[in-house]
Design a protein around this motif. Structure first.
Motif, mmCIF file in Angstrom:
data_model
loop_
_atom_site.group_PDB
_atom_site.id
_atom_site.type_symbol
_atom_site.label_atom_id
_atom_site.label_comp_id
_atom_site.label_asym_id
_atom_site.label_seq_id
_atom_site.Cartn_x
_atom_site.Cartn_y
_atom_site.Cartn_z
ATOM 1 N N UNK A 39 12.984 -22.923 -18.674
ATOM 2 C CA UNK A 39 12.239 -23.881 -18.377
ATOM 3 C C UNK A 39 10.467 -23.291 -18.518
ATOM 4 N N UNK A 40 9.803 -22.688 -17.651
ATOM 5 C CA UNK A 40 8.246 -22.177 -17.418
ATOM 6 C C UNK A 40 8.562 -21.618 -19.238
ATOM 7 N N UNK A 41 8.943 -20.304 -19.608
ATOM 8 C CA UNK A 41 8.615 -20.016 -20.642
ATOM 9 C C UNK A 41 9.014 -20.764 -22.245
ATOM 10 N N UNK A 42 10.081 -21.832 -22.366
ATOM 11 C CA UNK A 42 10.206 -22.033 -22.898
ATOM 12 C C UNK A 42 8.450 -23.017 -23.466
ATOM 13 N N UNK A 43 7.825 -23.517 -21.928
ATOM 14 C CA UNK A 43 6.600 -24.396 -21.691
ATOM 15 C C UNK A 43 5.679 -23.632 -22.782
ATOM 16 N N UNK A 44 5.793 -22.317 -21.996
ATOM 17 C CA UNK A 44 4.839 -20.798 -22.074
ATOM 18 C C UNK A 44 4.698 -21.174 -23.616
ATOM 19 N N UNK A 45 5.779 -20.865 -24.341
ATOM 20 C CA UNK A 45 5.837 -20.654 -25.920
ATOM 21 C C UNK A 45 5.261 -22.148 -26.606
ATOM 22 N N UNK A 46 5.875 -22.794 -25.577
ATOM 23 C CA UNK A 46 5.400 -24.677 -26.399
ATOM 24 C C UNK A 46 4.053 -25.159 -26.869
ATOM 25 N N UNK A 48 1.829 -22.422 -26.894
ATOM 26 C CA UNK A 48 1.355 -21.368 -27.916
ATOM 27 C C UNK A 48 1.380 -21.409 -29.161
ATOM 28 N N UNK A 49 2.479 -22.251 -29.177
ATOM 29 C CA UNK A 49 2.676 -22.372 -30.616
ATOM 30 C C UNK A 49 2.774 -23.609 -30.942
ATOM 31 N N UNK A 55 4.083 -30.492 -22.907
ATOM 32 C CA UNK A 55 5.093 -31.426 -23.062
ATOM 33 C C UNK A 55 5.120 -31.246 -21.595
ATOM 34 N N UNK A 56 4.814 -32.051 -21.229
ATOM 35 C CA UNK A 56 5.282 -32.465 -19.604
ATOM 36 C C UNK A 56 6.592 -32.504 -19.494
#
Length: 162
Positions: A39-46, A48-49, A55-56
């Motif tokens: 979840x954390x890594x997906x939000x980090x990528x989100x 960045x992109x 995305x709260x």
């Protein structure tokens, strides 16, 4: 994550519940740590992109003391329990800049990681009768709240201090 939880435009709605109650105790902390880290890594990528947009997202942890345990800093222990705690410590410290928040529920706050507790901004406190838990709560709240804290052990059912 999109397969199991959904994304921003998911038809199932904005709330996803991941019920881990049937996961064996031997692997529950590993599964929890993997979901939290993904979840954390997906939000980090989100972020960045999407030019810094977030995305709260909020992770709500019931019985948090089972996943976010206090451990000794001196220990070289690399158990599943410690690894799980470490990912939640990272989320507590860094998650807000990626739109990730935590809501922790525990009947044993004295067993929670001090690192995670130190990052908590708000507390909803129901009756606490355990002396160790009361001491911890006294240390966490501002000095001007200590008068209210003496009532923690005698709070009636369905009442809390926020």
């Amino acid at each position: 994550l999109n397969t199991y939880i959904g994304d921003n435009g998911d038809k199932r709605g904005p709330v996803s519940v991941i019920d881990l109650s049937l996961i064996p105790a031997e692997v529950i902390q590993i599964v929890t740590a993997v979901i939290a880290r993904m979840t954390l890594e997906a939000l980090q990528r989100y972020r960045k992109l999407n030019d810094g947009k977030v995305l709260p997202t909020v992770l709500v942890m019931e019985e948090a003391h089972t996943f976010i345990k206090r451990y000794s800093q001196d220990s070289d222990d690399q158990s599943a329990s410690r690894l799980c705690t470490e990912i939640f410590e990272k989320i507590a410290r860094e998650g807000r800049k990626f739109g990730l928040g935590l809501v922790l529920s525990s009947q044993r706050p004295s067993e929670l990681s001090p690192t995670v507790l130190s990052q908590c901004n708000s507390f909803l406190l129901h009756r606490i009768s355990n002396d160790k838990d009361q001491e911890l709560v006294h240390r966490l709240v501002p000095d001007n709240m200590h008068g209210l804290m003496k009532d923690l052990s005698v709070l009636p059912a369905r009442q809390a201090i926020l």
